[in-house]
Design a protein around this motif. Structure first.
Motif, PDB file in Angstrom:
ATOM      1  N   LYS A 182       0.824  -1.211   0.000  1.00  0.00           N
ATOM      2  CA  LYS A 182       0.000   0.000   0.000  1.00  0.00           C
ATOM      3  C   LYS A 182       0.856   1.258   0.000  1.00  0.00           C
ATOM      4  O   LYS A 182       0.597   2.223   0.745  1.00  0.00           O
ATOM      5  N   GLY A 183       1.889   1.246  -0.825  1.00  0.00           N
ATOM      6  CA  GLY A 183       2.734   2.422  -0.965  1.00  0.00           C
ATOM      7  C   GLY A 183       3.690   2.648   0.181  1.00  0.00           C
ATOM      8  O   GLY A 183       4.373   3.673   0.235  1.00  0.00           O
ATOM      9  N   GLY A 184       3.771   1.715   1.110  1.00  0.00           N
ATOM     10  CA  GLY A 184       4.669   1.866   2.245  1.00  0.00           C
ATOM     11  C   GLY A 184       5.638   0.713   2.337  1.00  0.00           C
ATOM     12  O   GLY A 184       5.831  -0.041   1.391  1.00  0.00           O
ATOM     13  N   SER A 185       6.258   0.569   3.483  1.00  0.00           N
ATOM     14  CA  SER A 185       7.228  -0.505   3.689  1.00  0.00           C
ATOM     15  C   SER A 185       7.142  -1.011   5.120  1.00  0.00           C
ATOM     16  O   SER A 185       6.565  -0.350   6.000  1.00  0.00           O
ATOM     17  N   ASN A 225      15.688   4.433   2.546  1.00  0.00           N
ATOM     18  CA  ASN A 225      15.299   5.797   2.196  1.00  0.00           C
ATOM     19  C   ASN A 225      13.961   5.866   1.450  1.00  0.00           C
ATOM     20  O   ASN A 225      13.608   6.921   0.908  1.00  0.00           O
ATOM     21  N   GLY A 226      13.248   4.742   1.407  1.00  0.00           N
ATOM     22  CA  GLY A 226      11.984   4.718   0.691  1.00  0.00           C
ATOM     23  C   GLY A 226      10.919   5.586   1.349  1.00  0.00           C
ATOM     24  O   GLY A 226      10.884   5.739   2.572  1.00  0.00           O
ATOM     25  N   THR A 227      10.068   6.178   0.512  1.00  0.00           N
ATOM     26  CA  THR A 227       8.968   6.996   1.030  1.00  0.00           C
ATOM     27  C   THR A 227       7.639   6.281   0.804  1.00  0.00           C
ATOM     28  O   THR A 227       7.512   5.448  -0.096  1.00  0.00           O
ATOM     29  N   GLY A 228       6.658   6.627   1.612  1.00  0.00           N
ATOM     30  CA  GLY A 228       5.318   6.094   1.428  1.00  0.00           C
ATOM     31  C   GLY A 228       4.501   7.023   0.560  1.00  0.00           C
ATOM     32  O   GLY A 228       5.026   7.982  -0.032  1.00  0.00           O
ATOM     33  N   ARG A 229       3.218   6.770   0.473  1.00  0.00           N
ATOM     34  CA  ARG A 229       2.346   7.632  -0.318  1.00  0.00           C
ATOM     35  C   ARG A 229       2.302   9.050   0.234  1.00  0.00           C
ATOM     36  O   ARG A 229       1.986  10.000  -0.481  1.00  0.00           O
ATOM     37  N   ASP A 230       2.635   9.182   1.516  1.00  0.00           N
ATOM     38  CA  ASP A 230       2.626  10.509   2.137  1.00  0.00           C
ATOM     39  C   ASP A 230       3.915  11.279   1.867  1.00  0.00           C
ATOM     40  O   ASP A 230       4.047  12.439   2.252  1.00  0.00           O
ATOM     41  N   GLY A 231       4.893  10.609   1.226  1.00  0.00           N
ATOM     42  CA  GLY A 231       6.138  11.290   0.889  1.00  0.00           C
ATOM     43  C   GLY A 231       7.117  11.420   2.036  1.00  0.00           C
ATOM     44  O   GLY A 231       8.043  12.239   1.987  1.00  0.00           O
ATOM     45  N   TRP A 232       6.962  10.587   3.069  1.00  0.00           N
ATOM     46  CA  TRP A 232       7.849  10.631   4.233  1.00  0.00           C
ATOM     47  C   TRP A 232       8.713   9.369   4.280  1.00  0.00           C
ATOM     48  O   TRP A 232       8.221   8.265   4.052  1.00  0.00           O
ATOM     49  N   THR A 233       9.988   9.552   4.624  1.00  0.00           N
ATOM     50  CA  THR A 233      10.875   8.417   4.849  1.00  0.00           C
ATOM     51  C   THR A 233      10.750   7.970   6.302  1.00  0.00           C
ATOM     52  O   THR A 233      10.155   8.664   7.139  1.00  0.00           O
ATOM     53  N   GLU A 248      18.981   6.991  15.278  1.00  0.00           N
ATOM     54  CA  GLU A 248      20.388   6.568  15.309  1.00  0.00           C
ATOM     55  C   GLU A 248      20.588   5.280  14.518  1.00  0.00           C
ATOM     56  O   GLU A 248      21.567   5.140  13.763  1.00  0.00           O
ATOM     57  N   THR A 249      19.665   4.334  14.650  1.00  0.00           N
ATOM     58  CA  THR A 249      19.762   3.075  13.912  1.00  0.00           C
ATOM     59  C   THR A 249      19.653   3.310  12.412  1.00  0.00           C
ATOM     60  O   THR A 249      20.419   2.738  11.623  1.00  0.00           O
ATOM     61  N   LEU A 250      18.724   4.152  12.003  1.00  0.00           N
ATOM     62  CA  LEU A 250      18.537   4.438  10.578  1.00  0.00           C
ATOM     63  C   LEU A 250      19.767   5.128   9.990  1.00  0.00           C
ATOM     64  O   LEU A 250      20.218   4.793   8.880  1.00  0.00           O
ATOM     65  N   LEU A 251      20.327   6.083  10.721  1.00  0.00           N
ATOM     66  CA  LEU A 251      21.525   6.765  10.242  1.00  0.00           C
ATOM     67  C   LEU A 251      22.688   5.789  10.097  1.00  0.00           C
ATOM     68  O   LEU A 251      23.478   5.870   9.144  1.00  0.00           O
ATOM     69  N   ASP A 256      19.450   8.765   4.455  1.00  0.00           N
ATOM     70  CA  ASP A 256      19.873  10.057   3.892  1.00  0.00           C
ATOM     71  C   ASP A 256      19.180  11.195   4.633  1.00  0.00           C
ATOM     72  O   ASP A 256      17.990  11.439   4.456  1.00  0.00           O
ATOM     73  N   ARG A 257      19.951  11.915   5.440  1.00  0.00           N
ATOM     74  CA  ARG A 257      19.383  13.000   6.238  1.00  0.00           C
ATOM     75  C   ARG A 257      19.061  14.233   5.390  1.00  0.00           C
ATOM     76  O   ARG A 257      18.371  15.137   5.858  1.00  0.00           O
ATOM     77  N   SER A 258      19.561  14.264   4.164  1.00  0.00           N
ATOM     78  CA  SER A 258      19.326  15.440   3.308  1.00  0.00           C
ATOM     79  C   SER A 258      18.039  15.334   2.486  1.00  0.00           C
ATOM     80  O   SER A 258      17.648  16.301   1.822  1.00  0.00           O
ATOM     81  N   MET A 259      17.398  14.177   2.516  1.00  0.00           N
ATOM     82  CA  MET A 259      16.182  13.999   1.722  1.00  0.00           C
ATOM     83  C   MET A 259      15.055  14.901   2.211  1.00  0.00           C
ATOM     84  O   MET A 259      14.870  15.091   3.417  1.00  0.00           O
TER      85      MET A 259
END
Length: 286
Positions: A182-185, A225-233, A248-251, A256-259
């Protein structure tokens, strides 16, 4: 003498002959009745047997799903030995594993509403038996990446329900944690739930899956770095809620903190807007 019909026999012997004649006729009728009903019984049994075999052939998969929904492991085992396919879909496109995990998810929600100590103990014991069936299904070559009619795979249900053991078992059975839904992960789902343990488990599994699939040793960038339908990572979501450990785990896995999110802000901007000081410090420090 006048000719006519012969006179009926008289005397004791004539009476015996008449009795024997009636007896023979009666026995013949009885035998015919028995033969007729015996033949009818055999015919009915044969038809019922054929119908039962046909029903078994057509309905064996549905019976498997019903047995799983009842947590009847012995029945499921018997059906599998009889040739039932655990990966075959039901009317909703679900495999037996989908059914088991949906039942587990529902029971877990019920558990959360159960505040009694005795009820909690009983639920814990029941959950152990449920998990045994799930792991049994995983050990019987079921399709762990099959999607139902809603495009949902078993791992999506397990992540949503917070079933860490099951998620690990699924990934050990080659389930793909990076499958979208559904557009997410799964990673975004775990992040939304604030489930740090699940986030780490999924990132570890995604790396292992990429390695096993010949995709290299690194974390797939499209997953972290995938985004959902809402455009948020996932990083943006964790920054908004201020979950430092998840950020911290994701970094550490290459987020990507610049997205930019769909609102035109980076994770740092979002943390600042929501006054999440610890996350701001973490994102600004490197």
């Amino acid at each position: 003498m006048q000719q006519g019909r012969p006179a009926p026999p008289t005397g004791p012997h004539a009476s015996v002959r008449r009795n024997n004649s009636w007896r023979a006729w009666f026995l013949a009728c009885v035998n015919a009745w028995v033969d007729m009903h015996l033949y009818a019984a055999i015919l009915i049994w044969s038809l019922m047997h054929r119908v039962a075999m046909k029903v078994k052939q057509l309905g064996v998969q549905e019976t498997v799903h019903e047995a799983v929904a009842r947590w009847d492991m012995h029945k499921v085992n018997r059906l599998v030995r009889a040739g039932a396919n655990l990966s075959a879909p039901d009317a909703k496109g679900r495999t037996a594993l989908h059914v088991a995990l949906e039942r587990l998810e529902q029971e877990q929600e019920d558990e959360d509403r159960d505040e009694g100590e005795e009820g909690a103990a009983n639920s814990s014991a029941a959950s152990a038996g449920r998990l045994e069936l799930v792991h049994w299904l995983l050990s019987n070559q079921i399709d762990v990446n099959a999607r139902d009619a809603q495009e949902q795979a078993p791992i999506h249900i397990a992540v949503r329900a917070g079933l860490h053991q099951v998620v690990r078992g699924l990934m050990n059975a080659n389930a793909d944690p990076t499958m979208g839904y559904k557009g997410g992960s799964t990673l975004r789902q775990a992040t939304l739930q604030g489930d740090e343990r699940m986030v780490k488990l999924l990132l570890e599994g995604a790396t292992s899956f990429a390695r096993a699939s010949g995709g290299g040793l690194a974390m797939p960038p499209s997953y972290v770095n995938g985004t959902g339908r809402d455009g948020w990572t996932a990083l943006g979501l964790a920054s908004r809620t201020g979950h430092v450990a998840i950020v911290e785990t994701l970094l550490g896995c290459g987020a990507d903190r610049s997205m930019l999110m769909s609102v035109g802000k980076t994770a740092l901007d979002i943390a600042q807007s929501n006054k999440k000081g610890a996350v701001v410090s973490l994102l600004a420090s490197s």
